[in-house]
Design an enzyme around this catalytic site. Structure first.
Site, PDB file in Angstrom:
ATOM      1  N   LYS A  13      38.008  42.072  32.406  1.00 32.23           N
ATOM      2  CA  LYS A  13      38.802  41.682  31.238  1.00 32.23           C
ATOM      3  C   LYS A  13      38.034  40.745  30.316  1.00 32.23           C
ATOM      4  CE  LYS A  13      42.340  39.804  33.242  1.00 32.23           C
ATOM      5  NZ  LYS A  13      41.778  39.757  34.619  1.00 32.23           N
ATOM      6  N   ARG A  88      50.934  37.299  33.217  1.00 35.68           N
ATOM      7  CA  ARG A  88      50.517  37.695  34.560  1.00 35.68           C
ATOM      8  C   ARG A  88      51.723  38.043  35.432  1.00 35.68           C
ATOM      9  NH1 ARG A  88      45.734  34.239  36.983  1.00 35.68           N
ATOM     10  NH2 ARG A  88      44.619  35.512  35.477  1.00 35.68           N
ATOM     11  N   ARG A 123      29.440  35.937  41.896  1.00 35.06           N
ATOM     12  CA  ARG A 123      29.230  35.220  40.637  1.00 35.06           C
ATOM     13  C   ARG A 123      28.653  33.833  40.882  1.00 35.06           C
ATOM     14  NH1 ARG A 123      34.467  36.817  37.008  1.00 35.06           N
ATOM     15  NH2 ARG A 123      35.515  35.338  38.389  1.00 35.06           N
ATOM     16  N   ARG A 156      32.134  28.723  41.631  1.00 32.33           N
ATOM     17  CA  ARG A 156      33.417  28.107  41.301  1.00 32.33           C
ATOM     18  C   ARG A 156      34.345  28.193  42.506  1.00 32.33           C
ATOM     19  NH1 ARG A 156      34.358  30.987  35.676  1.00 32.33           N
ATOM     20  NH2 ARG A 156      35.695  32.237  37.007  1.00 32.33           N
ATOM     21  N   ARG A 167      43.870  35.307  45.922  1.00 30.70           N
ATOM     22  CA  ARG A 167      44.265  35.644  44.548  1.00 30.70           C
ATOM     23  C   ARG A 167      44.649  37.116  44.434  1.00 30.70           C
ATOM     24  NH1 ARG A 167      39.115  33.973  41.399  1.00 30.70           N
ATOM     25  NH2 ARG A 167      40.219  34.649  39.526  1.00 30.70           N
TER      26      ARG A 167
END
Length: 214
Positions: A13, A88, A123, A156, A167
């Site tokens: 996204k 969301r 990441r 992160r 998540r």
């Protein structure tokens, strides 16, 4: 042109949102960026958000809706905007309709959860600039070092594998009702709704988006 991007974390996204923002000259509003900024500023609300994110939970509707409501009333949103990561939940979708911001397009990016896990957990971020790397898809020139400054890259908290799994589980619970809502809105002629395969190449997805937004 008011656009919503829907998709689990790691479906692309952010990348596609940047393309749409630049291509159609509308601001890209990312709830993730807004929440991380609040955490970085270490305000009272930022500390609450930090605690929630580190547990892999979703930030409350009240906090997110208030942030969004203030943002989309700014002058740069007069000719349209792009919402990345909002709504969301079904409650957030109802909130948007309640404050009378008509949405024109909803684009859902679809990627298998196993691929998402690989994307996000790989990441690496340069904290000071926000530059993002990936151990497999976009590695830095020197392992775990920023290409420009040479400083250490970080993972992160919400990119750590345990948090990602949590998540995705949370996302599964809220996804179906939200998509059903927008499919129904499409049937009623209120929006245009498109599902896009997020595993294709970036350039191919760009073409699909341009076709959808004609």
């Amino acid at each position: 042109m008011r656009i919503i991007l829907i998709g689990a974390p790691g479906t692309g996204k952010g990348t596609q949102g940047t393309f749409i923002s630049e291509r159609y000259k509308i601001p890209k509003i990312s709830t993730g960026d807004m929440l991380r900024e609040a955490v970085h500023l270490k305000t009272n609300i930022g500390r609450i958000i930090k605690n929630v994110i580190e547990k892999g939970k979703l930030v409350s509707n009240e906090i997110v809706c208030n942030l969004i409501a203030k943002r989309i009333q700014k002058k740069d949103c007069i000719n349209g905007f792009l919402l990345d990561g909002f709504p969301r939940t079904l409650e957030q979708a109802y909130y948007l309709s309640k404050i009378n911001f008509k949405i024109d397009y909803v684009l859902e990016f679809m990627v298998p959860f196993q691929s998402i896990l690989e994307r996000i957990s790989g990441r690496r971020v340069h904290a000071a600039s926000g530059r993002i790397y990936h151990v497999k898809f976009k590695p830095p020139k020197i392992q775990n070092k920023d290409d420009i400054t040479g400083q250490e890259l970080i993972i992160r908290e919400d990119d750590k594998i345990e948090s990602v799994i949590q998540r995705l589980e949370e996302y599964k619970k809220i996804h179906d009702p939200l998509i059903k809502y927008y499919i129904n809105q499409k049937k009623m002629g209120n929006i245009k709704f498109f599902q896009i395969n997020g595993t294709n190449s970036v350039s191919f997805i760009h073409k699909k988006i341009e076709q959808a937004l004609k």
